[in-house]
Scaffold this active site. Structure first.
Site, short mmCIF file in Angstrom:
data_model
loop_
_atom_site.label_atom_id
_atom_site.label_comp_id
_atom_site.label_asym_id
_atom_site.label_seq_id
_atom_site.Cartn_x
_atom_site.Cartn_y
_atom_site.Cartn_z
N ASP A 25 -5.60 2.63 8.23
CA ASP A 25 -6.99 2.23 8.42
C ASP A 25 -7.18 0.73 8.69
N LYS A 53 -7.07 24.09 7.00
CA LYS A 53 -7.30 22.80 6.33
C LYS A 53 -6.37 22.67 5.13
N ASN A 75 1.79 -1.42 -4.74
CA ASN A 75 0.53 -0.67 -4.76
C ASN A 75 -0.26 -1.02 -6.02
N GLU A 129 -17.96 16.71 4.70
CA GLU A 129 -17.04 17.36 3.75
C GLU A 129 -17.56 17.26 2.32
N GLY A 184 -0.41 4.44 0.33
CA GLY A 184 -1.22 5.56 0.81
C GLY A 184 -0.40 6.37 1.79
N TYR A 185 -1.07 7.04 2.73
CA TYR A 185 -0.35 7.88 3.69
C TYR A 185 0.63 7.06 4.52
N GLY A 188 0.83 -1.21 0.00
CA GLY A 188 0.00 0.00 0.00
C GLY A 188 0.86 1.25 0.00
N ALA A 237 -5.63 10.05 8.35
CA ALA A 237 -4.34 10.17 7.67
C ALA A 237 -3.27 10.60 8.69
N GLN A 238 -3.71 11.45 9.62
CA GLN A 238 -2.78 11.96 10.63
C GLN A 238 -2.13 10.81 11.41
P1 FAD Z 1 -4.80 4.97 2.17
O1 FAD Z 1 -4.21 6.32 2.23
O2 FAD Z 1 -6.23 4.85 1.79
O3 FAD Z 1 -3.92 4.10 1.17
C1 FAD Z 1 -4.11 2.73 0.91
C2 FAD Z 1 -3.34 2.38 -0.35
O4 FAD Z 1 -3.36 0.97 -0.55
C3 FAD Z 1 -3.94 2.99 -1.63
O5 FAD Z 1 -2.91 3.54 -2.43
C4 FAD Z 1 -4.59 1.80 -2.32
O6 FAD Z 1 -4.63 1.93 -3.74
C5 FAD Z 1 -3.68 0.68 -1.90
N1 FAD Z 1 -4.32 -0.65 -1.93
C6 FAD Z 1 -5.53 -0.97 -1.40
N2 FAD Z 1 -5.74 -2.29 -1.58
C7 FAD Z 1 -4.66 -2.79 -2.22
C8 FAD Z 1 -4.28 -4.09 -2.64
N3 FAD Z 1 -5.07 -5.14 -2.44
N4 FAD Z 1 -3.09 -4.25 -3.24
C9 FAD Z 1 -2.26 -3.19 -3.45
N5 FAD Z 1 -2.56 -1.95 -3.06
C10 FAD Z 1 -3.75 -1.74 -2.44
N6 FAD Z 1 -7.99 11.90 7.64
C11 FAD Z 1 -7.36 12.96 8.19
O7 FAD Z 1 -6.46 12.80 9.03
N7 FAD Z 1 -7.69 14.25 7.82
C12 FAD Z 1 -8.62 14.51 6.88
O8 FAD Z 1 -8.90 15.67 6.57
C13 FAD Z 1 -9.29 13.41 6.26
N8 FAD Z 1 -10.19 13.61 5.29
C14 FAD Z 1 -10.77 12.54 4.65
C15 FAD Z 1 -11.66 12.79 3.60
C16 FAD Z 1 -12.26 11.72 2.95
C17 FAD Z 1 -13.22 12.00 1.82
C18 FAD Z 1 -11.98 10.38 3.35
C19 FAD Z 1 -12.64 9.22 2.63
C20 FAD Z 1 -11.10 10.13 4.39
C21 FAD Z 1 -10.48 11.21 5.06
N9 FAD Z 1 -9.56 11.00 6.10
C22 FAD Z 1 -8.93 12.07 6.69
C23 FAD Z 1 -9.18 9.63 6.50
C24 FAD Z 1 -7.88 9.24 5.78
O9 FAD Z 1 -7.98 9.49 4.40
C25 FAD Z 1 -7.52 7.78 6.00
O10 FAD Z 1 -7.53 7.50 7.38
C26 FAD Z 1 -6.13 7.50 5.42
O11 FAD Z 1 -6.16 7.61 4.02
C27 FAD Z 1 -5.61 6.12 5.82
O12 FAD Z 1 -4.32 5.97 5.30
P2 FAD Z 1 -3.81 4.53 4.86
O13 FAD Z 1 -2.36 4.67 4.55
O14 FAD Z 1 -4.23 3.51 5.85
O15 FAD Z 1 -4.65 4.19 3.54
P1 NAD Z 2 -17.55 7.70 10.45
O1 NAD Z 2 -17.64 6.31 10.96
O2 NAD Z 2 -16.71 8.66 11.18
O3 NAD Z 2 -19.00 8.33 10.34
C1 NAD Z 2 -20.08 7.58 9.81
C2 NAD Z 2 -21.41 8.21 10.20
O4 NAD Z 2 -22.46 7.43 9.63
C3 NAD Z 2 -21.65 8.21 11.71
O5 NAD Z 2 -22.07 9.49 12.10
C4 NAD Z 2 -22.74 7.15 11.91
O6 NAD Z 2 -23.60 7.45 12.99
C5 NAD Z 2 -23.48 7.22 10.59
N1 NAD Z 2 -24.19 5.97 10.24
C6 NAD Z 2 -23.80 4.68 10.43
N2 NAD Z 2 -24.73 3.82 9.99
C7 NAD Z 2 -25.74 4.57 9.48
C8 NAD Z 2 -26.99 4.26 8.87
N3 NAD Z 2 -27.38 2.99 8.67
N4 NAD Z 2 -27.77 5.27 8.47
C9 NAD Z 2 -27.40 6.57 8.64
N5 NAD Z 2 -26.24 6.91 9.24
C10 NAD Z 2 -25.41 5.93 9.64
O7 NAD Z 2 -17.07 7.55 8.92
P2 NAD Z 2 -16.44 8.63 7.94
O8 NAD Z 2 -17.12 9.93 8.06
O9 NAD Z 2 -16.39 7.98 6.62
O10 NAD Z 2 -14.97 8.80 8.48
C11 NAD Z 2 -14.04 7.69 8.41
C12 NAD Z 2 -12.76 8.08 9.11
O11 NAD Z 2 -12.09 9.09 8.35
C13 NAD Z 2 -12.99 8.66 10.50
O12 NAD Z 2 -12.00 8.22 11.34
C14 NAD Z 2 -12.88 10.15 10.28
O13 NAD Z 2 -12.39 10.80 11.44
C15 NAD Z 2 -11.88 10.24 9.14
N6 NAD Z 2 -12.13 11.45 8.37
C16 NAD Z 2 -11.57 12.60 8.83
C17 NAD Z 2 -11.81 13.78 8.17
C18 NAD Z 2 -11.18 15.05 8.69
O14 NAD Z 2 -10.40 15.00 9.63
N7 NAD Z 2 -11.48 16.20 8.12
C19 NAD Z 2 -12.59 13.80 7.01
C20 NAD Z 2 -13.15 12.61 6.57
C21 NAD Z 2 -12.92 11.42 7.27
#
Ligand code: FAD
Ligand code: NAD
Length: 404
Positions: A301, A378, A37, A170, A12-13, A10, A318-319
């Site tokens: 994750d 942000k 990856n 978001e 990712g972050y 992977g 990601a943090q």
């Molecule tokens: P990822 O960054 O998701 O990377 C996983 C990598 O593994 C990817 O490159 C993928 O292609 C690869 N991969 C997956 N499966 C396979 C496989 N089978 N074989 C090979 N490669 C594979 N967190 C924050 O801290 N701040 C934020 O503002 C924030 N905003 C977010 C906004 C959104 C819309 C979402 C969805 C999440 C947000 N998060 C935020 C959460 C954060 O993005 C995740 O917690 C973070 O990306 C986890 O990092 P990771 O390295 O575990 O996985």
């Molecule tokens: P989450 O689990 O944080 O939130 C999911 C929401 O869906 C919850 O409020 C829950 O009550 C609701 N829910 C669950 N089942 C439901 C149902 N059947 N019907 C309606 N609502 C339902 O998931 P997320 O928002 O995808 O975040 C995932 C992770 O990524 C978290 O750890 C979050 O902190 C992180 N993240 C962080 C940021 C940021 O820091 N700006 C942005 C995006 C995601």
């Protein structure tokens, strides 16, 4: 003597942080480092809500992995991991296999549908570049089609977002900016568009600061978002969703687009490979290793770290993934050099939740921030992730400078 082989799954972050730190800590003669990856690019998962809404092009959200690793020290393998054979110290890929002495599992998470019927079939999730591109195209198609039909179908213009967690909020923030643009482009009256956010918990952003939540809700309602709080999605259908408030109050919400943003679980490979897991996430030890596996580190994750203060897991972010990646690089170098391993302590710098291009809410170093100031922060957080992995040149190429 044979060089130890480190395989990082992977990019990712967590995975990229591990690779870019390891390449500085280990000489090319001391170990072989292989990074695997699915794609030859990394995407900023934390920006995917923008690509999904269409407010940021998906190419802005990704960059080539080869540009941020030292290709002389890290071998990049484009491949998809399918299973880890721990007893054979092997990773099976869709094509071929890789042996390892040390393994870092940084495969990220997957959408969690809790077994709710019809969601996998009929709802989208904001998961990667492909799904973001598909969501953007799908919404645009609904707008483009609306005026071509003799009998206009208003449900084409209804978008349901399941879950008012940070991802849902978001994404709604971006939609708030994108919908007026789409209305203008496709001659669609704004009042025909319906955006509904369904949240099962009694509040938006459960557990977050209530004053900031109130700010976010007011901001999004002004942009046309309707909140259905204390209401759970029970089923996804070809026409929309079925929701319930309590046991009996069941209702159908028709919508041309349903986005499921109600939670994530660990990568499916974790359970498939026989690791003990909670919702696909491995509860790692203090050195970030999978229990019983001294040579396997799990981060991001797919890992689970308990916040001892409240005895609950830290939310996967990601943090935390990046901080884990830093420690794992140090710990693998320590194992190779026969030194002591470091233990993981999460240094929580805060949370900022974007509400679209120029608004946000957050708690940073314990202080509440809202509005343009929070939005600026942000963007700085987004730029910091680029800086830590790819240095100033990556920030110059991909950074967010549209600060007001
Ligand atoms: P990822 O960054 O998701 O990377 C996983 C990598 O593994 C990817 O490159 C993928 O292609 C690869 N991969 C997956 N499966 C396979 C496989 N089978 N074989 C090979 N490669 C594979 N967190 C924050 O801290 N701040 C934020 O503002 C924030 N905003 C977010 C906004 C959104 C819309 C979402 C969805 C999440 C947000 N998060 C935020 C959460 C954060 O993005 C995740 O917690 C973070 O990306 C986890 O990092 P990771 O390295 O575990 O996985
Ligand atoms: P989450 O689990 O944080 O939130 C999911 C929401 O869906 C919850 O409020 C829950 O009550 C609701 N829910 C669950 N089942 C439901 C149902 N059947 N019907 C309606 N609502 C339902 O998931 P997320 O928002 O995808 O975040 C995932 C992770 O990524 C978290 O750890 C979050 O902190 C992180 N993240 C962080 C940021 C940021 O820091 N700006 C942005 C995006 C995601």
């Amino acid at each position: 003597m044979k060089k130890p082989k480190i395989v990082i799954l992977g990019a990712g972050y967590g995975g990229l942080m591990t690779a870019t730190r390891l390449q500085k800590q280990i000489g090319a003669n001391d170990a072989e480092i292989i990074l695997v990856n699915k794609n030859d690019y990394h995407y900023e998962t934390t920006w995917l809500h923008e690509a999904s809404a269409g407010t940021l092009h998906h190419d802005r959200v990704r960059y080539d992995i080869s540009k941020v690793i030292d290709n002389g020290k890290v071998e990049f393998v484009k491949g998809t991991a399918v299973e880890i054979k721990t007893d054979e110290k092997k990773v099976l890929l869709e094509k071929g296999e890789l042996e390892y002495d040390y393994l870092v599992v940084a495969l990220g998470g997957e959408s969690e549908t809790f077994g709710i019927k019809g969601l996998k079939e009929y709802a989208f999730s904001i998961s990667n570049i492909n799904s973001a591109r598909q969501i953007r195209e799908h919404i645009e198609y609904q707008f483009a089609t609306y005026n071509t039909e003799e009998v206009k179908d208003d449900t084409r213009l209804s978008i349901v977002v399941g879950g008012a967690g940070f991802t849902g909020i978001e994404f709604l923030g971006e939609l708030g900016n994108r919908i007026p643009e789409l209305c203008k482009e496709y001659d669609v009256p704004f009042e025909k568009v319906k955006i509904v956010c369904v949240e099962a918990a009694p509040m938006v952003l459960p557990g977050f600061d209530p004053e900031l939540v109130e700010y976010a809700v007011a901001h999004l309602e002004k942009k046309g978002v309707q909140f259905r709080i204390g209401t759970a999605i029970k089923e996804g259908t070809p026409d929309g969703i079925i929701v319930a408030k309590g046991e009996d109050d069941v209702e159908e919400i028709k919508a041309g687009t349903v986005i499921w943003a109600a939670g994530i679980r660990g990568n499916a490979i974790i359970e498939k490979s026989g690791f003990e897991a909670m919702r696909g996430r491995i509860k790692v030890d203090e050195n970030l290793r999978a229990p019983g596996h001294d040579n396997i580190f799990v981060i991001g994750d797919s890992s689970l770290v308990i916040n001892e203060e409240i005895n609950r897991p830290y939310p996967p972010t990601a943090q935390i993934a990046m901080q884990q990646g830093e420690l794992v690089a140090k710990n693998i170098a320590a194992l190779i050099q026969n030194k002591d391993l470091g233990t993981f302590t999460f240094d929580n710098k805060g949370t900022v939740c974007s509400l679209g291009e120029d608004d946000a809410i957050g708690v940073v170093f314990g202080k509440k921030v809202v509005g343009k100031k929070a939005s600026f922060m942000k963007k700085m957080v987004d730029n910091r992730a680029l800086l830590m992995i790819g240095g100033a040149s990556l920030v110059a190429k991909k950074g967010k400078f549209n600060v007001l």
